[in-house]
Design a protein around this motif. Structure first.
Motif, mmCIF file in Angstrom:
data_model
loop_
_atom_site.group_PDB
_atom_site.id
_atom_site.type_symbol
_atom_site.label_atom_id
_atom_site.label_comp_id
_atom_site.label_asym_id
_atom_site.label_seq_id
_atom_site.Cartn_x
_atom_site.Cartn_y
_atom_site.Cartn_z
ATOM 1 N N PRO A 16 4.341 -2.161 60.726
ATOM 2 C CA PRO A 16 5.102 -3.307 60.226
ATOM 3 C C PRO A 16 4.895 -4.542 61.107
ATOM 4 O O PRO A 16 4.604 -4.436 62.301
ATOM 5 C CB PRO A 16 6.551 -2.828 60.282
ATOM 6 C CG PRO A 16 6.557 -1.744 61.297
ATOM 7 C CD PRO A 16 5.181 -1.115 61.251
ATOM 8 N N GLU A 17 5.035 -5.706 60.517
ATOM 9 C CA GLU A 17 4.920 -6.961 61.261
ATOM 10 C C GLU A 17 6.073 -7.059 62.258
ATOM 11 O O GLU A 17 7.203 -6.651 61.960
ATOM 12 C CB GLU A 17 4.975 -8.143 60.301
ATOM 13 C CG GLU A 17 3.764 -8.259 59.407
ATOM 14 C CD GLU A 17 2.519 -8.616 60.187
ATOM 15 O OE1 GLU A 17 2.607 -9.424 61.123
ATOM 16 O OE2 GLU A 17 1.458 -8.057 59.862
ATOM 17 N N PRO A 18 5.803 -7.585 63.472
ATOM 18 C CA PRO A 18 6.901 -7.718 64.445
ATOM 19 C C PRO A 18 7.937 -8.724 63.948
ATOM 20 O O PRO A 18 7.609 -9.760 63.374
ATOM 21 C CB PRO A 18 6.217 -8.212 65.710
ATOM 22 C CG PRO A 18 4.848 -8.626 65.321
ATOM 23 C CD PRO A 18 4.531 -8.019 64.007
ATOM 24 N N THR A 19 9.194 -8.387 64.212
ATOM 25 C CA THR A 19 10.280 -9.273 63.795
ATOM 26 C C THR A 19 10.408 -10.420 64.790
ATOM 27 O O THR A 19 9.746 -10.444 65.841
ATOM 28 C CB THR A 19 11.605 -8.504 63.722
ATOM 29 O OG1 THR A 19 11.925 -8.017 65.028
ATOM 30 C CG2 THR A 19 11.509 -7.346 62.736
ATOM 31 N N PHE A 20 11.286 -11.349 64.469
ATOM 32 C CA PHE A 20 11.510 -12.512 65.339
ATOM 33 C C PHE A 20 12.033 -12.072 66.706
ATOM 34 O O PHE A 20 11.591 -12.563 67.749
ATOM 35 C CB PHE A 20 12.491 -13.476 64.668
ATOM 36 C CG PHE A 20 12.860 -14.646 65.529
ATOM 37 C CD1 PHE A 20 11.936 -15.661 65.765
ATOM 38 C CD2 PHE A 20 14.105 -14.735 66.122
ATOM 39 C CE1 PHE A 20 12.264 -16.735 66.566
ATOM 40 C CE2 PHE A 20 14.438 -15.805 66.930
ATOM 41 C CZ PHE A 20 13.516 -16.814 67.146
ATOM 42 N N MET A 21 12.984 -11.139 66.724
ATOM 43 C CA MET A 21 13.549 -10.688 67.999
ATOM 44 C C MET A 21 12.514 -9.932 68.837
ATOM 45 O O MET A 21 12.532 -10.029 70.061
ATOM 46 C CB MET A 21 14.777 -9.802 67.750
ATOM 47 C CG MET A 21 15.983 -10.575 67.239
ATOM 48 S SD MET A 21 16.453 -11.946 68.322
ATOM 49 C CE MET A 21 16.998 -11.070 69.750
ATOM 50 N N GLU A 22 11.617 -9.195 68.200
ATOM 51 C CA GLU A 22 10.560 -8.523 68.956
ATOM 52 C C GLU A 22 9.613 -9.537 69.594
ATOM 53 O O GLU A 22 9.163 -9.352 70.725
ATOM 54 C CB GLU A 22 9.796 -7.570 68.047
ATOM 55 C CG GLU A 22 10.604 -6.344 67.643
ATOM 56 C CD GLU A 22 9.892 -5.480 66.615
ATOM 57 O OE1 GLU A 22 8.899 -5.949 66.023
ATOM 58 O OE2 GLU A 22 10.347 -4.343 66.419
ATOM 59 N N ASN A 23 9.318 -10.614 68.877
ATOM 60 C CA ASN A 23 8.468 -11.665 69.441
ATOM 61 C C ASN A 23 9.170 -12.364 70.604
ATOM 62 O O ASN A 23 8.550 -12.665 71.621
ATOM 63 C CB ASN A 23 8.092 -12.685 68.369
ATOM 64 C CG ASN A 23 7.004 -12.169 67.453
ATOM 65 O OD1 ASN A 23 6.201 -11.338 67.855
ATOM 66 N ND2 ASN A 23 6.989 -12.663 66.230
ATOM 67 N N VAL A 24 10.469 -12.628 70.448
ATOM 68 C CA VAL A 24 11.227 -13.272 71.534
ATOM 69 C C VAL A 24 11.238 -12.366 72.758
ATOM 70 O O VAL A 24 11.036 -12.825 73.891
ATOM 71 C CB VAL A 24 12.671 -13.602 71.065
ATOM 72 C CG1 VAL A 24 13.551 -14.006 72.233
ATOM 73 C CG2 VAL A 24 12.642 -14.688 70.009
#
Length: 85
Positions: free
Chosen positions: A13-21
């Motif tokens: 799955p594509e990384p979520t916003f919180m995973e990127n942060v």
């Protein structure tokens, strides 16, 4: 049997916003720690202002300033007793 094996890549799955942060925050924290460690290890040259102050001759008044001691208000004499054996 070769037709039964599936060699397609797994679905990630594509990384979520919180995973990127979290990922970029960890990178920033690691870089900050490296800068702090390097600041401790590597010597820093003194600035021109501190060099000029250390070259000035000191006055005898500034060198011989006595330190003021704080007055002790509740100073009671200690009671002297002999040790009993």
């Amino acid at each position: 049997m070769a037709a039964e094996l599936d060699f397609s890549p797994p679905e990630i799955p594509e990384p979520t916003f919180m995973e990127n942060v979290l990922r970029y925050g960890l990178f920033f924290g690691a870089i900050f720690q490296l800068i702090c460690v390097l600041a401790i290890i590597l010597p820093v040259s003194k600035s021109h202002k501190t060099d000029s102050e250390s070259l000035e001759p000191k006055n005898s008044e500034t060198v011989k300033k006595p330190k003021a001691t704080a007055p002790q208000i509740s100073k009671k004499p200690k009671k002297e007793t002999k040790k009993k054996r």
